[in-house]
Design an enzyme around this catalytic site. Sequence first.
Site, PDB file in Angstrom:
ATOM      1  N   GLU A 243       7.654   8.431  -3.903  1.00  0.00           N
ATOM      2  CA  GLU A 243       6.876   7.251  -3.538  1.00  0.00           C
ATOM      3  C   GLU A 243       7.703   6.458  -2.536  1.00  0.00           C
ATOM      4  O   GLU A 243       8.728   5.867  -2.886  1.00  0.00           O
ATOM      5  CB  GLU A 243       6.560   6.402  -4.773  1.00  0.00           C
ATOM      6  N   CYS A 277       6.462  -2.317  -0.873  1.00  0.00           N
ATOM      7  CA  CYS A 277       6.174  -1.173  -0.007  1.00  0.00           C
ATOM      8  C   CYS A 277       4.771  -1.245   0.574  1.00  0.00           C
ATOM      9  O   CYS A 277       4.500  -0.653   1.619  1.00  0.00           O
ATOM     10  CB  CYS A 277       6.387   0.134  -0.755  1.00  0.00           C
TER      11      CYS A 277
END
Length: 492
Positions: A243, A277
């Site tokens: 991720e 993010c």
Amino acid sequence: MTLWINGDWITGQGERRRKTNPVSGEILWQGNDANAAQVAEACQAARAAFPRWARQPFAARQAIVEKFAVLLEAHKAELTEVIARETGKPRWEAATEVTAMINKIAISIKAYHARTGEQKSELVDGAATLRHRPHGVLAVFGPYNFPGHLPNGHIVPALLAGNTLIFKPSELTPWTGETVIKLWERAGLPAGVLNLVQGGRETGQALSSLDDLDGLLFTGSASTGYQLHRQLSGQPEKILALEMGGNNPLIIEDVANIDAAVHLTLQSAFITAGQRCTCARRLLVKQGAQGDAFLARLVDVAGRLQPGRWDDDPQSFIGGLISAQAAQHVMEAWRQREALGGRTLLAPRKVKEGTSLLTPGIIELTGVADVPDEEVFGPLLNVWRYAHFDEAIRLANNTRFGLSCGLVSTDRAQFEQLLLEARAGIVNWNKPLTGAASTAPFGGVGASGNHRPSAWYAADYCAWPMASLESPELTLPATLSPGLDFSRREAV
């Protein structure tokens, strides 16, 4: 003693490390990294603990995980303070992180049954059954921006599935990692099921290079994710879940309610001091008077954002970045874009030299060539203007990343077009890019991940499917395949 291996707290034998508050400079944590031998010891402990843990009934594993949730609730104030002081984020936001950790437990239990439970189909002569089995020993690499919640999103589903783990927190948030592991210890995890190794690059490389690992679960930067992918190349037997970050676009098409659009943009770009993010990095604003008015209002309101200490009262919207070096990196990225020809709309500013407190920056880059396609992990928003919606989608997709994308518009048809054409794992409509639901998958395409989304889908990479055809007894079929003769011959 800052390592937890095979149920014992021990002293690291590697490099000495200390963690300070990124705003005050106060020393929060000191300890030694795990060296390669201790990392190997942690893996051996996890391997030895795996057979018994995997054979435990699911209800037994669930009970320990639920006890951890109870402990999180009981120690919420303590863990909130640890996260706030270590990361520099305001207490209100650290508290929401702990709440997310608590909520993750029930969600992960539901996801386990929905995604990786047992399914049985009756057949005429038996049954077809789908079961799932744990991989074995998994490494978990945690990030610093959500040092409790994001590793928790790997650890909880992995333990529920029956895996055993070695957890390496970010070297920038060792205190949070240690605090969380102490709660797992109190929850009653058997020795070796979960192990903690502290350290930086050397410790991480020692962990990721272990032959006896069955997989690695990672949340962090694209550069580190690519490095891990290269390191594990040629090892298809190991599960790798990456991720990574994003260079995320937010399209402002229709701003009839300017203040609402500005609020959504602030939440998308600057919450957590831009250290999510999914934060908007690229703001795509339609040309014209409405877009001009929106940008003017955005600069006005963003210019009033004053980052504060984690313990300020009243609390600030944003706190410090993870380190003074991180703040300096954002300043350098802004100056680089100015040098390329960008027009600064709001200059970022260090509140106090030597600290991580940094005000937001906004710079317009319309028509500027060679802008780096990178994730600047902080409160810097790049602006492009566009003439028509097709151009906005083209600009949005002009990145190697593909994590999140958003649209502000009253036109449902435009959102439907974006859903068809956007290359992003998260596509939101009139919602902040930073809004995500644990009941949905979380992940991206391109340089944002390797098609192993987390959250609701984390259960998928924590177990592998086993298919079975079953019958309680063996009988000869009434109809045989051509060419088979089971008639009994008379003895001569």
